[in-house]
Design a protein around this motif. Structure first.
Motif, PDB file in Angstrom:
ATOM      1  N   VAL A  98       0.830  -1.199   0.000  1.00 30.54           N
ATOM      2  CA  VAL A  98       0.000   0.000   0.000  1.00 30.54           C
ATOM      3  C   VAL A  98       0.871   1.258   0.000  1.00 30.54           C
ATOM      4  CG1 VAL A  98      -1.571   1.375   1.421  1.00 30.54           C
ATOM      5  CG2 VAL A  98      -2.062  -1.035   0.988  1.00 30.54           C
ATOM      6  N   GLU A  99       1.933   1.232   0.783  1.00 30.17           N
ATOM      7  CA  GLU A  99       2.831   2.387   0.846  1.00 30.17           C
ATOM      8  C   GLU A  99       3.447   2.676  -0.522  1.00 30.17           C
ATOM      9  OE1 GLU A  99       6.916   3.809   3.178  1.00 30.17           O
ATOM     10  OE2 GLU A  99       5.793   2.063   3.877  1.00 30.17           O
ATOM     11  N   ARG A 100       3.843   1.637  -1.239  1.00 33.71           N
ATOM     12  CA  ARG A 100       4.410   1.838  -2.577  1.00 33.71           C
ATOM     13  C   ARG A 100       3.372   2.433  -3.526  1.00 33.71           C
ATOM     14  NH1 ARG A 100       6.645  -3.310  -5.084  1.00 33.71           N
ATOM     15  NH2 ARG A 100       7.568  -1.836  -6.557  1.00 33.71           N
ATOM     16  N   ASN A 101       2.111   2.012  -3.399  1.00 35.26           N
ATOM     17  CA  ASN A 101       1.053   2.559  -4.251  1.00 35.26           C
ATOM     18  C   ASN A 101       0.782   4.015  -3.933  1.00 35.26           C
ATOM     19  OD1 ASN A 101      -0.716   0.527  -6.107  1.00 35.26           O
ATOM     20  ND2 ASN A 101       0.276  -0.609  -4.452  1.00 35.26           N
ATOM     21  N   THR A 102       0.737   4.361  -2.656  1.00 40.05           N
ATOM     22  CA  THR A 102       0.484   5.763  -2.311  1.00 40.05           C
ATOM     23  C   THR A 102       1.621   6.654  -2.788  1.00 40.05           C
ATOM     24  OG1 THR A 102       1.419   5.444  -0.085  1.00 40.05           O
ATOM     25  CG2 THR A 102      -0.961   5.181  -0.338  1.00 40.05           C
ATOM     26  N   GLU A 103       2.854   6.179  -2.674  1.00 42.15           N
ATOM     27  CA  GLU A 103       3.984   6.954  -3.171  1.00 42.15           C
ATOM     28  C   GLU A 103       3.865   7.177  -4.684  1.00 42.15           C
ATOM     29  OE1 GLU A 103       7.375   4.729  -1.989  1.00 42.15           O
ATOM     30  OE2 GLU A 103       7.363   5.456   0.083  1.00 42.15           O
ATOM     31  N   ALA A 104       3.445   6.125  -5.397  1.00 43.65           N
ATOM     32  CA  ALA A 104       3.299   6.244  -6.850  1.00 43.65           C
ATOM     33  C   ALA A 104       2.205   7.251  -7.205  1.00 43.65           C
ATOM     34  CB  ALA A 104       2.972   4.880  -7.453  1.00 43.65           C
ATOM     35  N   ILE A 105       1.086   7.224  -6.476  1.00 40.16           N
ATOM     36  CA  ILE A 105      -0.010   8.154  -6.776  1.00 40.16           C
ATOM     37  C   ILE A 105       0.396   9.589  -6.462  1.00 40.16           C
ATOM     38  CG2 ILE A 105      -2.379   8.796  -6.214  1.00 40.16           C
ATOM     39  CD1 ILE A 105      -2.887   5.815  -5.588  1.00 40.16           C
ATOM     40  N   LEU A 106       1.092   9.777  -5.347  1.00 44.79           N
ATOM     41  CA  LEU A 106       1.573  11.122  -5.017  1.00 44.79           C
ATOM     42  C   LEU A 106       2.464  11.660  -6.132  1.00 44.79           C
ATOM     43  CD1 LEU A 106       2.352  10.663  -1.209  1.00 44.79           C
ATOM     44  CD2 LEU A 106       0.509  12.039  -2.202  1.00 44.79           C
ATOM     45  N   HIS A 107       3.280  10.785  -6.701  1.00 39.53           N
ATOM     46  CA  HIS A 107       4.141  11.196  -7.816  1.00 39.53           C
ATOM     47  C   HIS A 107       3.311  11.535  -9.052  1.00 39.53           C
ATOM     48  CE1 HIS A 107       7.574  11.431 -10.492  1.00 39.53           C
ATOM     49  NE2 HIS A 107       7.054  10.491 -11.265  1.00 39.53           N
ATOM     50  N   LEU A 108       2.295  10.730  -9.338  1.00 39.08           N
ATOM     51  CA  LEU A 108       1.429  11.007 -10.485  1.00 39.08           C
ATOM     52  C   LEU A 108       0.718  12.350 -10.325  1.00 39.08           C
ATOM     53  CD1 LEU A 108      -0.190   7.472 -10.993  1.00 39.08           C
ATOM     54  CD2 LEU A 108       1.513   8.563 -12.464  1.00 39.08           C
ATOM     55  N   LEU A 109       0.277  12.648  -9.110  1.00 38.60           N
ATOM     56  CA  LEU A 109      -0.366  13.939  -8.854  1.00 38.60           C
ATOM     57  C   LEU A 109       0.616  15.088  -9.028  1.00 38.60           C
ATOM     58  CD1 LEU A 109      -2.441  12.931  -5.699  1.00 38.60           C
ATOM     59  CD2 LEU A 109      -3.388  13.544  -7.932  1.00 38.60           C
ATOM     60  N   GLU A 110       1.816  14.900  -8.507  1.00 41.77           N
ATOM     61  CA  GLU A 110       2.841  15.949  -8.595  1.00 41.77           C
ATOM     62  C   GLU A 110       3.153  16.284 -10.051  1.00 41.77           C
ATOM     63  OE1 GLU A 110       7.389  16.832  -6.936  1.00 41.77           O
ATOM     64  OE2 GLU A 110       6.425  14.903  -6.593  1.00 41.77           O
ATOM     65  N   LYS A 111       3.167  15.272 -10.915  1.00 44.72           N
ATOM     66  CA  LYS A 111       3.408  15.505 -12.338  1.00 44.72           C
ATOM     67  C   LYS A 111       2.358  16.437 -12.941  1.00 44.72           C
ATOM     68  CE  LYS A 111       4.336  12.296 -15.237  1.00 44.72           C
ATOM     69  NZ  LYS A 111       4.273  11.031 -16.011  1.00 44.72           N
ATOM     70  N   ARG A 112       1.147  16.418 -12.357  1.00 43.15           N
ATOM     71  CA  ARG A 112       0.063  17.272 -12.850  1.00 43.15           C
ATOM     72  C   ARG A 112      -0.027  18.588 -12.090  1.00 43.15           C
ATOM     73  NH1 ARG A 112       0.165  11.708 -14.107  1.00 43.15           N
ATOM     74  NH2 ARG A 112      -0.785  11.537 -16.191  1.00 43.15           N
ATOM     75  N   GLY A 113       0.960  18.877 -11.278  1.00 37.88           N
ATOM     76  CA  GLY A 113       0.958  20.116 -10.527  1.00 37.88           C
ATOM     77  C   GLY A 113       0.025  20.120  -9.338  1.00 37.88           C
ATOM     78  N   LEU A 114      -0.390  18.941  -8.867  1.00 37.23           N
ATOM     79  CA  LEU A 114      -1.289  18.824  -7.727  1.00 37.23           C
ATOM     80  C   LEU A 114      -0.521  18.337  -6.501  1.00 37.23           C
ATOM     81  CD1 LEU A 114      -4.344  17.119  -9.473  1.00 37.23           C
ATOM     82  CD2 LEU A 114      -4.132  19.516  -8.824  1.00 37.23           C
ATOM     83  N   ARG A 115      -0.794  18.939  -5.375  1.00 36.95           N
ATOM     84  CA  ARG A 115      -0.137  18.517  -4.135  1.00 36.95           C
ATOM     85  C   ARG A 115      -1.012  17.483  -3.439  1.00 36.95           C
ATOM     86  NH1 ARG A 115       0.023  19.400   1.257  1.00 36.95           N
ATOM     87  NH2 ARG A 115      -1.791  20.790   1.190  1.00 36.95           N
TER      88      ARG A 115
END
Length: 525
Positions: free
Chosen positions: A70-87
């Protein structure tokens, strides 16, 4: 080249692609074909990003491995959001799995909409999969048709014209990581056109939906201020079996239970002890047969008493949807269906009892002529308004008590097994009730009008989804209505081996979400 000529050219390209890949499914035909053009231009990059996300195991179990995944998935999603300029940020409560949350405020927007999806997936039995469940494989068609692998490394955009019928196979390919990717790519497509959403957006990606959403209510209460909105759009589930786009206003609730019956304290020779020592598998079979009839009607006393009456508008909505029963019977090789001939959408308006598994001894070459020590059945009840899990638990236990069973909720002692001639162990899962938003709600009308503006055929609107999502919590905890916009193909093998997403559905989802982002505000009165 003028903007009008450019737009007309893009429209012609999109029309040619749609014609070349004609399918029985309703194709979104965007008023601004630039969204479709964006997808065509970036399709391979989207698939590669999606495949990397699918490669992360995501079963939200209470083990150390489950928490690590789960931790690896949340890290990946946070990165995907960051790519779109979302915190992005994590919303969590003790003992739970985190929600990934982000928001985008839009100047001048008067409405706020939360888009919900979940990143966790169902448990897997790798030996049943054609390919490892967390090693995504792209095929040029359906696995059942002996489709061939397509290398993502060798693909280039734009995709081949027949690629809408290709399938990407992996756990959570359709349930529900496809929605996460599509929501984010929809933002990309609008940003590429310098278009701002017409509503304030909040993104809410849950991490334990497949585990029963046991902490979702507490998360909603804890972060109530952050989650204030006018509507939740649940991005989960399959499209209508006709292939057309549907908007769904409710979902059934669910309550799971395991039932265990006991025989001798060690296996016994069936020749020496058969017809003397009770066989728990035979007793369990008799017990299960008494729970429902051959048409699927549940035989537990009073079970249907609280069921909310179906309204005329709900009946009309079902009647307006295309009938798929005959085609489904043929496709699924069914000689009969349950429900006294009612169409499938109408049967979903009623409760259901499903036997999801039975464990007792062995079969085939591994079968032994023995009476086993115990037998267990795993059951799920699908609930409708106004049933509650607590009431269902009382009704089920009352049913067994009337049959003379002594009920325990943990493994009984040998002494207890000696004392009670009829003993049953009942282990309840966490459950939740059904929910249903009125078909004529202002928010639902805004969503339906926004979607219809980009569809070439009438949008299907149905009162309820057959599956279960915890949408009741959004009304109970936050006082907010919810609707469901599914994007996955109905034959996606959801919750079983060889789960997949049809690429045409993946691309359609991007256009549907982009349409909601762009148009919801103008249709909301």
């Amino acid at each position: 080249m003028s903007n009008n000529i450019r737009r007309n050219c893009l429209a012609l390209v999109v029309l040619m692609l749609a014609t070349a890949t004609a399918h029985s499914q309703t194709r979104p035909t965007s008023e601004d074909p630039a969204v479709a053009a964006y997808v065509q231009k970036h399709a391979v990059d989207i698939l590669r990003e999606f495949a990397n996300f699918l490669a992360l195991p995501n079963v939200a179990s209470g083990t150390a491995t489950g928490h690590h995944d789960v931790e690896r998935n949340t890290e990946a999603i946070l990165h995907l959001l960051e790519k779109r300029g979302l915190r992005g940020e994590l919303l969590n409560v003790p003992g739970g799995f985190p929600v990934v949350f982000a928001e985008k405020r839009v100047p001048g927007a008067s409405k706020t909409v939360v888009f919900y999806a979940h990143y966790d997936g169902q448990p897997v039995s790798p030996e049943k999969w054609r390919n490892p469940p967390f090693s995504p494989v792209l095929l040029n068609g359906k696995l059942e048709d002996d489709a061939k692998p397509v290398s993502l490394d060798e693909l280039h955009s734009p995709m081949p014209r027949n690629s809408e019928e290709w399938r990407l196979y992996a756990r959570s390919a359709s349930d529900d990581k496809a929605s996460i990717i599509d929501l984010l790519v929809a933002l990309d497509a609008l940003r590429d056109q310098h278009i701002e959403p017409s509503v304030n957006l909040k993104i809410f990606f849950e991490g334990e939906e497949e585990a029963g959403s046991g902490h979702l209510g507490e998360i909603l209460e804890t972060y109530r201020g952050k989650l204030t909105s006018d509507l939740w759009v649940i991005c989960d589930g399959p499209r209508h079996q006709s292939g057309r786009v549907q908007l769904v206003f409710g979902a059934r609730g669910v309550q799971g239970v395991d039932l265990t019956l006991f025989g001798p304290n060690r296996s016994l020779h069936s020749g020496h002890y058969g017809n003397w020592a009770p066989n728990p598998a035979a007793e369990l079979a008799n017990l299960l047969a008494g729970l429902r009839d051959e048409e699927g009607r549940i035989r537990i006393e009073g079970f249907y008493d609280p069921v909310r009456k179906i309204t005329s508008s709900e009946t009309d909505a079902i009647a307006a949807a295309p009938s798929v029963d005959s085609d489904l019977r043929s496709e699924l090789a069914l000689g009969r269906t349950e429900g006294h001939g009612e169409r499938i959408e109408m049967t979903l308006m009623q409760p259901a009892l499903n036997i999801r598994g039975i464990q007792a001894g062995e079969v085939g070459d591994r079968a032994a002529n023995a009476i086993m020590t115990q037998a267990t059945a795993s059951i799920d009840f699908r609930l409708v308004p106004n049933q509650t899990p607590d009431l269902v638990r009382r009704q089920v236990e009352g049913h067994f008590a009337r049959l003379g069973y002594f009920i325990v909720h943990e493994t009984p002692s040998i002494e207890a097994r000696k004392i009670h001639p009829k003993l049953i162990q009942i282990d309840w899962d966490s459950g939740y009730p059904a929910a249903r938003t009125p078909l004529d709600s202002a928010s639902g009308k805004a969503v339906s009008e926004s979607l219809q503006s980009v569809l070439s055929e009438p949008l299907i609107m149905l009162p309820t989804l057959g599956g279960s999502v915890p949408m009741y919590l959004f009304k109970e905890k936050l006082g907010t209505d919810a609707v469901i916009l599914p994007i996955a193909n109905f034959d996606n093998h959801q919750h079983s081996e060889n789960e997949n997403i049809r690429l045409g559905n993946l691309w359609d989802g991007i256009q549907l979400y982009a349409a909601l982002f762009e148009k919801l505000g103008s249709h909301w009165h």
